[in-house]
Design an enzyme around this catalytic site. Structure first.
Site: not given
Ligand code: G6P
Length: 611
Positions: A2, A27, A73, A99-100, A484, A488, A491, A507, A606
């Site tokens: 947020c 955010r 968010w 925010n929180g 990574e 990417k 996401e 395996h 983010k």
């Protein structure tokens, strides 16, 4: 998560708050809202993005010289208009953006309901707004008294901006866990989750600390603790330029940030190398270098892409310092009562410096007596303020939710640290030390070269844009790069992708391979090159489609793979810095071709300031 912003002054609060929310949208972006104050107060909010909020506000000509805004968010309650912030208390005296997470909200809510308070949303924030109102009315308190009393009853994390309609010449701000920064202007003041929406108005900022309460008027700023002790504000100069938060002609922030990597890495080592590249000098580690060099164990903690950088760091550190390294997800580390010994060194890696789990893990490590070092990008963020020492990456603002330049600059810092410690420990001779640094210095130019595969990755993206799955394989230093690359892709394009150590494929994942499965093999030349060739053959034998990232001039893999992308040659320890570039570009182009919102992928944020 947020983003919150507030303004008090003489200008149009509507314009400043809406523009600020656009900059904070990274955010969180599932709903948004604004409260504006002139003679009266009005709240506008809606599900969706800030531009939808802007359309809504534009239907009215209401404006104010004080305002607060929020981009959300969702944690508690689905993202709809009712749950969007600002949340207004039951009698309308308090307007809150938050925010929180208020962790004990359900207990507080039950108590308030038993006192007749009616709730209209599912949010924890409305509980706080109503608690403040309830105490304000019941105890005949001032707004400040009601806010501080409420905060003493709240458990959890918050960055809060509050308007009291009865005292509308001021904004209240409080912080615990979630970041807040005040921008100090002339006859006006700003406050936001980070400095990006503030920088165009003022360079003078005050970072709030946990348990701070700020009372902000247009010409006055009072800082107290929530226990009402006065605090002398420390005003700092921002080291951020407006241009750094523009797309500068690129279609997306992510693409701009991918292309910025040569500059970003250069900025990471700028001023930190001795003449002739004879040594690294990380000023931020000055006081802890000796204890790092003597430590028997290093623990790296991080989340997401930063964790991948940490994993690559483990390989580099162990090779060049011979100190055992463990890499932990911060969220696991903090809840499993980790065994820590005196002399342990903990390195926390975080682009934002605000990730809740990493921050909590840092605090835990310090409580356990470890020396804690931060590798962060955002200057003045929470993690650097909680650590014993640290190194900023100096990558500049990273706005695209999918991390790119943060990864390569974090790896650059880890490499510099490892080289410096390895030399201090006597593991690296002067000449080896110098040759490692010299190679590191060549990386920005080599990344420029690697970026030349942009068109090639676009063509490849057109071939694979409709795939449902992808495997990413690598060995040694290139295993974290495979992880990574897979991250990417999932996401930003929502394609299922898995990263694996290439030999582990046998395996399990090998069962997935058929003629429809693209397998990205990160196979630049190093000690495991021969082994990865065997892995490629195993894939081809099962008709998998191989996209190989290889060292320039590799003729062997070219004959075996369906597609090859070349990157310049470098030391194995630094090869991840180059091999990751085509993977970033490939994901980017696939996501664009699939019509995805590259900079703001669904459900992500983010900066993850909730656990
Ligand atoms: C979020 C972001 C990722 C990032 C992770 C850790 O999930 O979307 O890009 O890697 O948080 O963030 P940090 O700021 O601690 O590096």
């Amino acid at each position: 998560m947020c983003g919150i912003i507030g303004y008090i002054g003489s200008k149009s609060a509507r314009e400043i708050v809406i523009n600020g929310l656009k900059k904070l949208e990274y955010r969180g972006y599932d709903s948004a809202g604004i409260a504006l104050v002139n003679d009266t107060t009005r709240v506008f909010k809606c599900a969706g993005r800030v531009r939808e909020l802007e359309d809504l506000v534009n239907k009215s000509d209401f404006d104010g010289t004080t305002g607060i805004g929020h981009t959300r968010w969702a944690t508690h309650g689905e993202p709809n208009e009712l749950n969007a912030h600002p949340q207004v208390s039951f009698k309308g005296n308090f307007i809150v953006v938050h925010n929180g997470i208020i962790e004990n909200y359900s207990r507080l809510k039950k108590h308030l309901e038993s006192r007749g308070v009616v709730f209209t949303s599912q949010t924890d924030t409305e509980v706080l707004a109503n608690l403040i109102e309830h105490l304000y009315l019941e105890g005949d308190l001032t707004a400040e008294q009601a806010i501080t009393l409420s905060l003493s009853r709240v458990e959890g994390a918050y960055g809060l901006l509050i308007i009291c309609t009865q005292e509308s010449d001021k904004l209240f701000a409080a912080k615990k866990g979630s970041p807040l920064v005040i921008g100090v202007g002339d006859g006006e003041n700003f406050i936001a989750s980070d400095a990006t929406p503030i920088v165009e108005y003022t360079q003078r900022v005050i970072y709030l600390n946990d348990d701070d309460l700020a009372i902000i008027k247009k010409n006055e700023l009072i800082l107290k603790s929530i226990r009402s002790e006065m605090i002398q504000p420390v005003v700092k100069e921002l080291d951020l330029k407006i241009g750094e938060i523009d797309k500068e002609g690129f279609a997306h922030f992510m693409l701009k940030e991918i292309f910025e990597q040569p500059r970003a890495i250069h900025d990471t080592f700028r001023g930190r190398l001795l003449p002739d590249y004879s040594g690294v000098m990380l000023g931020g580690l000055f006081n802890v270098l000796e204890s790092m060099a003597r430590s028997e164990r290093i623990i790296i903690i991080a989340c997401g892409t930063s964790w991948h950088a940490g994993l690559l760091g483990e390989y580099i550190f162990e090779e060049y310092t011979r100190i055992p390294v463990e890499v932990e997800y911060a969220s696991e580390f903090r809840y499993r009562n980790p065994i820590m010994k005196k002399g342990d060194v903990v390195i926390a890696i975080s682009q934002s410096g605000e990730t809740a789990d990493t921050l909590a893990a840092v605090k835990l490590a310090r409580e356990n007596g470890a020396t804690v070092i931060g590798i962060c990008n955002v200057v003045g963020s929470s993690i650097p303020r909680e650590t014993d020492a640290g190194v900023y990456t100096h990558a500049g603002p990273e706005i695209g939710v999918a991390s790119t330049k943060a990864f390569t600059t974090q790896v650059t810092v880890l490499a510099m640290m490892a080289f410096e410690i390895g030399h201090t420990r006597g593991i690296l001779s002067d000449s080896v030390y110098k040759s490692l640094i010299t190679e590191l210095v060549s990386i920005p130019d080599k990344i420029k070269k690697a970026l030349e595969v942009n068109d090639q990755t676009l063509n490849l993206a057109a071939v694979f844009q409709n795939t449902h799955n992808a495997l990413y394989l690598g060995r040694g230093y290139l295993f974290p790069v495979a992880l990574e690359g897979a991250l990417k892709l999932k996401e930003i394009s929502y394609i299922h992708a898995e990263g694996y150590p290439a030999a582990e494929m046998k395996h399990g994942p090998i069962a997935l391979i058929d003629e429809n499965m693209p397998v990205v093999v990160v196979a630049t030349k190093d000690d495991t090159y021969e082994k990865i060739i065997s892995n490629i053959q195993e894939i081809k034998a099962r008709k998998g489609i191989v996209i190989a990232i290889v060292t320039q001039g590799d003729e062997i893999i070219k004959k075996m793979a369906d597609y090859v992308i070349e990157v310049p040659e470098t030391l194995p320890a630094l090869s991840g810095l180059l091999a990751v570039i085509p993977l970033q570009l490939l994901s980017y182009h696939i996501a664009v071709l699939r019509g995805c919102n590259v900079d703001q992928p669904r459900n992500l944020a983010k900066s993850v300031t909730v656990e």
